[in-house]
Design a protein around this motif. Structure first.
Motif, PDB file in Angstrom:
ATOM      1  N   TYR B 288       0.803  -1.076  -0.023  1.00  0.00           N
ATOM      2  CA  TYR B 288      -0.042   0.004   0.005  1.00  0.00           C
ATOM      3  C   TYR B 288       0.817   1.190   0.086  1.00  0.00           C
ATOM      4  N   GLY B 289       1.826   1.272   0.954  1.00  0.00           N
ATOM      5  CA  GLY B 289       2.661   2.364   1.196  1.00  0.00           C
ATOM      6  C   GLY B 289       3.564   2.613  -0.434  1.00  0.00           C
ATOM      7  N   ALA B 290       3.844   1.554  -0.918  1.00  0.00           N
ATOM      8  CA  ALA B 290       4.599   1.687  -2.238  1.00  0.00           C
ATOM      9  C   ALA B 290       3.810   1.982  -3.312  1.00  0.00           C
ATOM     10  N   PHE B 291       2.570   1.760  -3.404  1.00  0.00           N
ATOM     11  CA  PHE B 291       1.579   2.085  -4.392  1.00  0.00           C
ATOM     12  C   PHE B 291       1.193   3.238  -4.142  1.00  0.00           C
ATOM     13  N   SER B 292       1.015   3.997  -3.102  1.00  0.00           N
ATOM     14  CA  SER B 292       0.825   5.207  -2.867  1.00  0.00           C
ATOM     15  C   SER B 292       1.800   6.203  -3.115  1.00  0.00           C
ATOM     16  N   ALA B 293       3.054   5.993  -2.952  1.00  0.00           N
ATOM     17  CA  ALA B 293       4.440   6.638  -3.241  1.00  0.00           C
ATOM     18  C   ALA B 293       4.456   6.968  -4.802  1.00  0.00           C
ATOM     19  N   ILE B 294       3.793   6.007  -5.730  1.00  0.00           N
ATOM     20  CA  ILE B 294       4.140   6.143  -7.054  1.00  0.00           C
ATOM     21  C   ILE B 294       3.460   7.576  -7.466  1.00  0.00           C
ATOM     22  N   VAL B 295       2.199   7.791  -6.949  1.00  0.00           N
ATOM     23  CA  VAL B 295       1.684   9.193  -7.370  1.00  0.00           C
ATOM     24  C   VAL B 295       1.864  10.362  -6.684  1.00  0.00           C
ATOM     25  N   GLN B 296       2.646  10.328  -5.640  1.00  0.00           N
ATOM     26  CA  GLN B 296       2.844  11.639  -4.928  1.00  0.00           C
ATOM     27  C   GLN B 296       3.535  12.530  -5.744  1.00  0.00           C
ATOM     28  N   THR B 297       3.326  13.727  -5.458  1.00  0.00           N
ATOM     29  CA  THR B 297       4.049  14.608  -6.250  1.00  0.00           C
ATOM     30  C   THR B 297       5.073  15.489  -5.348  1.00  0.00           C
ATOM     31  N   ASP B 298       4.704  15.353  -3.970  1.00  0.00           N
ATOM     32  CA  ASP B 298       5.847  16.174  -2.878  1.00  0.00           C
ATOM     33  C   ASP B 298       6.824  15.211  -2.588  1.00  0.00           C
ATOM     34  N   LEU B 299       8.337  15.708  -2.645  1.00  0.00           N
ATOM     35  CA  LEU B 299       9.122  14.759  -2.497  1.00  0.00           C
ATOM     36  C   LEU B 299       9.303  14.099  -0.780  1.00  0.00           C
ATOM     37  N   LYS B 300       8.723  14.928   0.054  1.00  0.00           N
ATOM     38  CA  LYS B 300       8.728  14.432   1.339  1.00  0.00           C
ATOM     39  C   LYS B 300       7.487  13.519   1.310  1.00  0.00           C
ATOM     40  N   TYR B 301       6.463  13.484   0.835  1.00  0.00           N
ATOM     41  CA  TYR B 301       5.277  12.564   0.996  1.00  0.00           C
ATOM     42  C   TYR B 301       5.607  11.318   0.289  1.00  0.00           C
ATOM     43  N   ILE B 302       6.341  11.174  -0.948  1.00  0.00           N
ATOM     44  CA  ILE B 302       6.935  10.095  -1.396  1.00  0.00           C
ATOM     45  C   ILE B 302       7.919   9.415  -0.445  1.00  0.00           C
ATOM     46  N   ASN B 303       8.526  10.351   0.403  1.00  0.00           N
ATOM     47  CA  ASN B 303       9.578   9.324   1.196  1.00  0.00           C
ATOM     48  C   ASN B 303       8.727   8.951   2.282  1.00  0.00           C
ATOM     49  N   ALA B 304       7.622   9.514   2.970  1.00  0.00           N
ATOM     50  CA  ALA B 304       6.918   8.994   4.002  1.00  0.00           C
ATOM     51  C   ALA B 304       6.143   7.931   3.641  1.00  0.00           C
ATOM     52  N   TYR B 305       5.678   7.694   2.470  1.00  0.00           N
ATOM     53  CA  TYR B 305       4.823   6.622   1.738  1.00  0.00           C
ATOM     54  C   TYR B 305       5.825   5.505   1.706  1.00  0.00           C
ATOM     55  N   SER B 306       7.009   5.939   1.383  1.00  0.00           N
ATOM     56  CA  SER B 306       8.126   4.788   1.085  1.00  0.00           C
ATOM     57  C   SER B 306       8.287   4.169   2.611  1.00  0.00           C
ATOM     58  N   SER B 307       8.502   5.156   3.580  1.00  0.00           N
ATOM     59  CA  SER B 307       8.781   4.650   5.066  1.00  0.00           C
ATOM     60  C   SER B 307       7.807   4.017   5.683  1.00  0.00           C
ATOM     61  N   VAL B 308       6.363   4.120   4.941  1.00  0.00           N
ATOM     62  CA  VAL B 308       5.356   3.237   5.628  1.00  0.00           C
ATOM     63  C   VAL B 308       5.499   1.617   5.061  1.00  0.00           C
ATOM     64  N   SER B 309       5.923   1.733   3.673  1.00  0.00           N
ATOM     65  CA  SER B 309       6.125   0.651   3.210  1.00  0.00           C
ATOM     66  C   SER B 309       7.242  -0.243   3.761  1.00  0.00           C
ATOM     67  N   HIS B 310       8.501   0.557   3.975  1.00  0.00           N
ATOM     68  CA  HIS B 310       9.667  -0.217   4.410  1.00  0.00           C
ATOM     69  C   HIS B 310       9.399  -0.581   5.874  1.00  0.00           C
ATOM     70  N   CYS B 311       8.890   0.346   6.638  1.00  0.00           N
ATOM     71  CA  CYS B 311       8.566   0.036   8.161  1.00  0.00           C
ATOM     72  C   CYS B 311       7.600  -1.248   8.162  1.00  0.00           C
ATOM     73  N   GLY B 312       6.869  -1.049   7.238  1.00  0.00           N
ATOM     74  CA  GLY B 312       5.692  -2.299   7.230  1.00  0.00           C
ATOM     75  C   GLY B 312       6.711  -3.488   7.199  1.00  0.00           C
ATOM     76  N   LEU B 313       7.687  -3.528   6.319  1.00  0.00           N
ATOM     77  CA  LEU B 313       8.447  -4.764   6.309  1.00  0.00           C
ATOM     78  C   LEU B 313       9.013  -5.046   7.524  1.00  0.00           C
ATOM     79  N   VAL B 314       9.443  -4.087   8.342  1.00  0.00           N
ATOM     80  CA  VAL B 314      10.126  -4.417   9.502  1.00  0.00           C
ATOM     81  C   VAL B 314       8.915  -5.203  10.538  1.00  0.00           C
TER      82      VAL B 314
END
Lengths: 635, 493
Positions: B288-314
């Motif tokens: 979910y985090g990874a897919f959401s990151a695809i369409v974001q346009t703010d750099l920080k939002y992209i990184n935040a959703y990417s964090s959702v994905s990576h921390c989800g993996l933790v």
């Protein structure tokens, strides 16, 4: 054979040195440094090959040499080692990679001269060479995966070398993502395989009498053994890197990179990684999952046919060569798929490796020649060329040699390797043999179409007179042409065979004659149509416009992918998901906050500070309490 | 007081020094000295820890100390570290150090900023050294509160809203945690809040069933567990650079660490029984985090959703409940901490120059600021799991570990999680292609300058750490893996 470690470490060192110093280094120094380190490791590789193949055979086979150290431990039995495995195919690959890479390094000194980012270019070339060498000498499948990813990223960086060009950026992204997608299956395949066998080690996996695999073969999933699943998934990874249909879409676009890069990565070395992977695991495929092997043959044949047809109508010379590469890799795959294991049965394996070797040389030659031509006329389009044979005699001669080799004309190297592939395929399944022979004819046709369009035909008006490339660029051409001429006579069966035993190649005269005839027909047709400007190509294109347009558009595979990624994933999954996140999940959280706030606004009136009101509420409360007490009491 | 308390002491002294300092120079000096000391001490601790282990000390926790703090409730100030906490302390020290450098020129109110920043560090370091449930909770709260002010005062955009949202959601999580801690304390009938002591007791399974989800959820909120992750995009987007770094780099790891140290370790039976609920949620988080990151346009939002994905993996890896996957989880915490801090640092530096984080407005930065751009590419490659950088090692360990569970349910969710490696590549390369490559479109950008010394220093430290972890992972992975034996023992009980 400790010195072989240097082969691996020197390019890494040169990458770090050139990469970190970058613009502090003078361009010429960076180029010479990279080239020098490549020259050293090429010499070492030749020495290593000599050393390895002159050693004594034990029980008829060359003994593998393994050096490794533990890199990461997962569990008691599973761990990733990094190291070197020297066996016939990896030693052969060392020779192929360092030779082509050295030629490309030398060639680039001339070709890339004056480009901005010259140092960066050489740093990336070193990185690529390091990764590719690490891939072929991998002692275990996980090490291979590691370097597999590294070659992917070097390829990404080099395709996108001209990063201000939007096409190059898009192409590099596409190449990385398509191969990443294939790698996903590769990774899952590795995970399945390692879970059941508890090893990553190639030596353990391919050992003839290992119990591990027979035990694994017992477990099944959805009707097929888990081993079959794992091997099929691993092959998908290989298919991605080796641009097998339908994962081939990245390779033609990858031609946006500098031409020497196309020669090195997208013709000679990285794209054959998939073939190498299957060859590396060949005993496992052959003994435990012949159905996957048959599937590989079919995929290879189909890809080969598809790419050959498309190559016939492309007008960008690098695209023609790219499709030709796809088609030739298809040949290697078919050959592996059709191969048996022992003696004459194992001909396909040997032929595949042989073709890998010869193809690397003549295809690199073709690309480097194309680079020289592009350098001269500043265009990739055939229509901007024509009649160049007068201006570029060396390029012309070497290009012709390569065209004859890929068409399979005696005595050039392509003749031998292709002949053996056809022999093996005919032995496996005659119908497939006929198909492959037809593709061989197509190959001859489209290569000579290319050749005539560049060097003969109508002369295009140029702003500058085209001229022969500088010596730094023609030397690699001459060297590779020389290799192409003599490589066919290498007794390949003495070095590389499926079972490791010595095997003497016999030319199958029926196959050799028929394939030569087919190739000559292809060449003749091309001569007829393209040597002088004629109306035949246009008439042919008109006679079946649908087919022509479809082939021109590569049968709309790219459009299909674009549809899936842009429409389906971007617009139908990601966008709604992002919307859902903001407007449903986050809104729920905000909603909770709003409700809390509203509730507090509602009850805020109670704390008004008006004494009369407090007394009123107090009285009502007392009365209510009394009433309840009475009711309870009465009940 | 013992050796470990120095990690809490240094930031405390930092605060004192900051109180007394008058000029920006002094503030910077104090902050940098403190942060450097923390780095050095973390290095020393790692060395001492490994030396003890090599010498054959096989106690579960080393450097333990215990002081009674509030006797009626058996609250002690007890500390001790195992391989996991050492790894986390090392991470925290690196991030605090680079965070100080990244906010070198923070404006306005540098003194106050660094004061709160130091308080935040106290909470973080304290959390990782303590072995007492209550003290742990206290440090957790100490780490949360300064966040509100740091974002609310020094942030950008809708900072008040974001600060409030982040604080409230995390406070909600901590309410669950408190409930869980009390449940464990009373459920076990213990007369101690020490985790090591508690682990020896047996909490009835009926109680475990109630409190495992409560604790896991409580810490999960901080670990950006779906659907309680929405504080993360807003919070990170509004926070100042150093706070984003520390928050995503370290604070989110408190969630993972807590799940592992309290939920799994103290409630092992329920963890086995109920892990499926959270496997589903974390599995969703990852894609979910990874897919959401695809369409974001703010750099920080992209990184935040990417964090959702990576921390989800933790969290996903922790729930696999085996040693390999859990080792991978801790490695992923380290790796994600380092690379997300690097990302936020770089985004901050880019934003500081271009005054926009919108990827549609940025292009061709490679030509203008080559150093920052190359670092951004490296961060991206680490994030998409390039071998030789930290992400690969962590992810592979997780995947191999997750595959040790042979049933169909685990297989399906593992496959889903693995597929995130492709989606990650998509959004990373999209951003890299958009903002770094291409031609410079905005003519003003041509006058922008590349990184200055403190920025270069900060970024280089992070990259060196990422490369070190990624290319020589064996010692870290062994240190972590050895420390997991007690946890696995609990699960096998």
């Amino acid at each position: 054979m400790q010195y072989t470690l240097v082969i691996l470490l020197l390019p890494l060192l040169s990458f770090l040195l050139i990469g970190l110093l970058d613009s502090k280094l003078k361009p010429s120094l960076a180029g010479n440094l990279g080239t020098l380190s490549l020259a050293i490791i090429a010499a070492l590789s030749y020495y290593c090959a000599f050393d390895y193949f002159t050693a004594d055979r034990v029980n008829g086979v060359f003994q593998p040499v393994i050096m490794q150290m533990e890199w990461l431990r997962f569990s008691d039995s599973l761990h990733i080692d990094l190291g070197l495995l020297l066996d016939p195919i990896s030693v052969m690959m060392l020779v192929v990679i360092t030779t082509v890479s050295l030629m490309v390094h030398i060639y680039s000194l001339g070709y890339m001269k004056g480009e901005t980012g010259f140092q960066r270019y050489y740093a990336f070339l070193s990185l690529f060479t390091f990764s590719m060498l690490g891939l072929v000498v991998a002692t275990n499948i996980f090490q291979m995966y590691i370097f597999w990813e590294l070659v992917g990223v070097s390829s990404y960086l080099l395709i996108g070398f001209y990063y201000t060009k939007p096409e190059a950026v898009a192409a590099s992204k596409k190449a990385f993502i398509v191969t990443r997608f294939a790698d996903l299956f590769f990774l899952i395949g590795i995970l399945i395989l390692s879970f059941y066998t508890q090893t990553f080690d190639f030596a353990t996996l391919t050992a003839g009498n290992s119990n591990i695999l027979s035990e694994t073969a017992g477990a099944t999933f959805l009707g097929a053994s888990v081993l079959t699943w794992a091997l099929a998934l691993i092959f998908i990874g290989g298919a991605g890197k080796s641009a097998m249909f339908p994962l081939h879409v990245w390779l033609p676009d990858a031609m946006e990179g500098p031409t020497p890069v196309s020669a090195l990565i997208h013709a000679a070395t990285m794209v054959v990684a998939g073939v190498y992977l299957v060859a590396r695991l060949f005993p496992v495929y052959f003994f435990y999952s012949p159905e996957v092997l048959a599937g590989i043959a079919v995929v290879g044949a189909f890809t080969s046919l598809y790419a050959a047809v498309v190559a016939c109508v492309q007008t960008d010379i690098k695209r023609v060569l790219a499709f030709s590469t796809i088609s030739q890799i298809g040949f290697m795959m078919v050959s592996l798929g059709a191969s048996g294991f022992e003696g004459h049965e194992g001909l396909g394996y040997m032929a595949s490796m042989f073709h890998l070797f010869t193809h690397a040389m003549f295809k690199a030659l073709l690309f480097l020649g194309a680079g020289a031509i592009i350098h001269a006329v500043h265009s990739n389009e055939m229509s901007h060329m024509g009649g160049l044979r007068k201006y570029m005699p060396i390029t012309h001669a070497t290009f012709l040699i390569a065209c004859l080799a890929i068409a399979g004309i005696f005595p050039l190297s392509g003749f031998f390797s292709k002949d053996e592939i056809l022999a093996a395929v005919f032995h496996f399944c005659p119908i497939l043999g006929v198909v492959m022979s037809f593709i061989a004819g197509l190959t001859a046709f489209y290569m000579f179409r290319l050749y005539y369009n560049i060097f003969w035909g109508e002369e295009h008006k140029h702003e500058h007179q085209p001229h022969e490339a500088p010596k730094l660029m023609t030397f690699p051409l001459i060297f590779l042409a020389a290799v192409t001429v003599v490589a066919g006579f290498i007794p390949f069966g003495h070095f590389v065979t499926a079972d490791g035993m010595l095997y003497d190649i016999h030319i199958d005269m029926t196959v050799a004659l028929s394939s030569t005839v087919v190739a000559l027909i292809g060449i003749a047709l091309a001569t007829l149509m393209y040597r002088k400007p004629t109306q035949i190509p246009a008439t042919l294109a008109k006679s079946s416009p649908g087919l022509y347009k479809a082939a021109m558009k590569r049968f709309y595979i790219d459009e299909f992918y674009l549809f899936v990624t842009k429409r389906v994933i971007f617009n139908c999954i990601s966008r709604p998901l992002a919307w859902f996140d903001r407007h449903v999940i986050d809104a729920t959280m905000d909603g909770l906050a709003t409700i809390t706030q509203q509730a507090s606004v509602k009850i805020r009136g109670l704390q008004s500070g008006q004494l009369q009101r407090y007394v009123l509420v107090f009285l009502i409360g007392v009365l209510l309490a009394a009433a309840i007490a009475i009711i309870v009491y009465l009940a | 007081m013992n050796f470990l308390s120095i990690f809490v002491l240094i930031p405390t002294l930092m605060m004192l020094g900051l109180f007394l300092s008058k000029s920006r120079k002094q503030i910077q000096a104090v902050a940098l000295t403190g942060a450097s000391l923390l780095m050095i001490m973390a290095g020393v601790l790692t060395y001492l820890y490994l030396a003890e282990r090599v010498a054959g000390n096989s106690a579960e926790m080393l450097f333990t100390a215990d002081t009674v703090w509030y006797a009626p409730l058996n609250i002690h100030y007890s500390s001790g570290v195992d391989g996991v906490s050492v790894a986390m302390l090392l991470l925290s020290a690196i991030i605090v150090f680079t965070g100080v450098l990244a906010s070198w020129k923070i404006d306005p109110l540098p003194k106050e900023f660094f004061l709160w920043f130091s308080l935040l560090s106290i909470g973080v370091f304290g959390f990782f050294i303590t072995t007492d449930l209550f003290t742990m909770f206290m440090y957790y709260e100490i780490a949360l509160i300064p966040m509100y002010l740091l974002i609310g005062l020094w942030g950008s955009g809708r900072k008040e809203y974001s600060a409030m949202k982040l604080t409230l959601m995390l406070m909600g999580g901590s309410a669950f945690i408190l409930l869980g801690i009390l449940g464990i304390y009373y459920g076990s009938g213990a007369t101690t809040m020490n985790i090591l002591e508690l682990s020896k007791l047996h909490i009835p399974i009926e109680l475990q069933r109630y409190f495992f989800p409560v604790v896991f959820l409580g810490f999960g909120v901080l670990g950006a567990l779906f659907p309680f992750h929405t504080w993360s995009p807003d919070g990170h987007a509004s926070a100042p650079t150093a706070v984003s770094m520390l928050h995503a780099g370290v604070l989110m790891k408190l969630g993972g660490y807590g799940c592992f140290r309290i939920a799994i370790y103290l409630l092992p039976e329920a963890a086995q029984e109920l892990s499926w609920i959270f496997i589903v949620l974390t599995g969703i988080s990852v894609v979910y985090g990874a897919f959401s990151a695809i369409v974001q346009t703010d750099l920080k939002y992209i990184n935040a959703y990417s964090s959702v994905s990576h921390c989800g993996l933790v969290l996903f890896a922790i729930l696999m409940l085996n040693r390999t996957a859990m080792t991978g989880a801790v490695m992923q915490m380290l790796s994600h901490g380092l690379m997300t801090a690097l990302f936020f640092a770089l985004i901050g530096m880019i934003y500081g120059r271009t005054h926009t984080r919108d990827i549609r407005e940025l292009a061709g930065l490679m030509k203008v600021m080559p150093f920052l751009s190359v670092c951004y590419v490296i961060a991206g490659l680490a994030s998409l799991g390039l071998p030789g950088l930290s992400g690969f090692v962590a992810e592979m360990t997780i995947f191999v570990g997750a595959f040790e569970n042979p049933d169909i349910f685990h297989r399906v969710f593992t496959t889903i999680a693995v597929s995130s490696i492709v989606i990650t590549a998509v959004y990373i390369l999209r951003v890299v292609g958009k903002i770094l490559y291409g031609k410079v479109e905005n003519k003003h950008y041509l006058e922008l300058t590349d990184a200055v010394w403190y920025e270069k220093f900060s970024v280089t430290v992070l990259i060196v750490a990422i490369v070190a972890l990624g290319s020589a992972p064996l010692w870290v992975s062994n240190m972590i893996s050895d420390s997991l034996i007690p946890v696995i023992g609990q699960l096998a009980r």
